[in-house]
Design a protein around this motif. Structure first.
Motif, short mmCIF file in Angstrom:
data_model
loop_
_atom_site.label_atom_id
_atom_site.label_comp_id
_atom_site.label_asym_id
_atom_site.label_seq_id
_atom_site.Cartn_x
_atom_site.Cartn_y
_atom_site.Cartn_z
N ASP A 66 7.84 63.91 -27.80
CA ASP A 66 6.80 64.77 -27.95
C ASP A 66 7.16 65.94 -29.19
O ASP A 66 7.92 66.81 -28.99
N GLN B 54 5.17 68.03 -30.22
CA GLN B 54 4.76 69.56 -30.11
C GLN B 54 5.94 70.06 -29.02
O GLN B 54 5.96 71.45 -29.25
N LEU C 214 8.76 71.17 -31.13
CA LEU C 214 8.05 72.30 -32.05
C LEU C 214 8.27 73.43 -31.35
O LEU C 214 8.67 74.63 -31.86
N ASN C 215 7.69 73.57 -30.13
CA ASN C 215 7.73 74.53 -29.34
C ASN C 215 9.16 75.44 -29.18
O ASN C 215 9.21 76.79 -29.31
N GLU D 124 5.25 77.55 -36.87
CA GLU D 124 3.92 77.44 -36.29
C GLU D 124 3.32 76.63 -37.55
O GLU D 124 2.05 75.97 -37.24
N LYS E 248 2.29 72.83 -37.21
CA LYS E 248 1.98 72.36 -35.75
C LYS E 248 0.79 71.34 -35.81
O LYS E 248 0.86 70.10 -35.05
N ASP E 249 0.01 71.59 -36.71
CA ASP E 249 -1.08 70.34 -36.91
C ASP E 249 -0.43 69.02 -37.27
O ASP E 249 -0.79 67.72 -36.66
N CYS F 97 2.54 68.02 -36.65
CA CYS F 97 3.20 67.55 -35.17
C CYS F 97 2.15 67.17 -34.26
O CYS F 97 2.71 65.85 -33.61
N ARG F 98 1.23 67.74 -34.31
CA ARG F 98 0.24 67.25 -33.12
C ARG F 98 -0.35 65.73 -33.45
O ARG F 98 -0.48 64.80 -32.74
N THR G 272 2.51 63.21 -33.03
CA THR G 272 2.85 62.69 -31.59
C THR G 272 1.91 61.83 -31.12
O THR G 272 2.44 60.98 -30.49
#
Length: 131
Positions: free
Chosen positions: A62, A64, A67-68, A78, A81-82, A84-85, A88
Motif C-alpha cells: 500500500d 499510501q 507514504l504516510n 505530501e 500523495k495523488d 501514490c493513491r 496503489t
C-alpha cells in the motif's frame, strides 16, 4: 548512501530497474504490466527512503501507508500523495486477472502510471541526493 551495496541503494536501484521494465511493458503494449511495474517502482523507492532513515520497511504494498510513514519523516512527501493513491489501486488488479475486470488497463492509464512512478522515484532520488 555512499555504499553502493547498502540496503537503501539496492532498493532504489531496483526501483529504477522497475521503471525500465514499466517502459518495456508500454513498448510491448502490456498495459496491466506497466501499471503493476509502475506501482512496484514506487513501492521500492518509498521503501528505500524509509530504510535510509533507519526505518524497517513493512511487508506491505500500500503506497499510501508507506507514504504516510515517509511524511512522518519529511512532510514534503505530501506532494506525491495523488500519484501514490492512483498507483496503489493497480497493485492487486494487475496481478490477479479475476479481479482485474474492475480496472480497465489501457495505454492512457499505463502511460500515466509510468509518469507517476517516474515522479515518485525522482522525488526519492532527490531526497537521497542521488542522480
Amino acid at each position: 548512501m555512499n555504499n553502493p551495496d547498502s540496503p537503501d541503494k539496492l532498493w532504489l536501484k531496483q526501483a529504477q530497474d522497475d521503471l525500465v521494465w514499466t517502459k518495456a511493458n508500454i513498448t510491448e503494449k502490456i498495459w496491466y504490466g506497466a501499471c503493476f511495474t509502475a506501482q512496484q517502482a514506487s513501492e521500492k523507492a518509498l521503501k528505500s527512503y524509509l530504510i535510509s532513515n533507519g526505518k524497517i520497511h513493512k511487508k506491505i504494498h500500500d503506497l499510501q501507508a508507506l507514504l504516510n510513514e515517509c511524511i512522518l519523516i519529511d512532510n514534503s512527501f505530501e506532494t506525491i500523495k495523488d500519484e501514490c493513491r492512483t498507483l496503489t489501486g493497480y497493485y492487486a488488479p494487475a496481478r490477479y486477472p479475476d479481479i482485474g475486470e474492475f480496472v480497465e488497463f489501457n495505454e492512457e492509464n499505463a502511460k500515466e502510471a509510468c509518469l507517476f512512478a517516474e515522479n515518485i522515484v525522482s522525488f526519492v532520488e532527490k531526497k537521497l541526493s542521488i542522480g
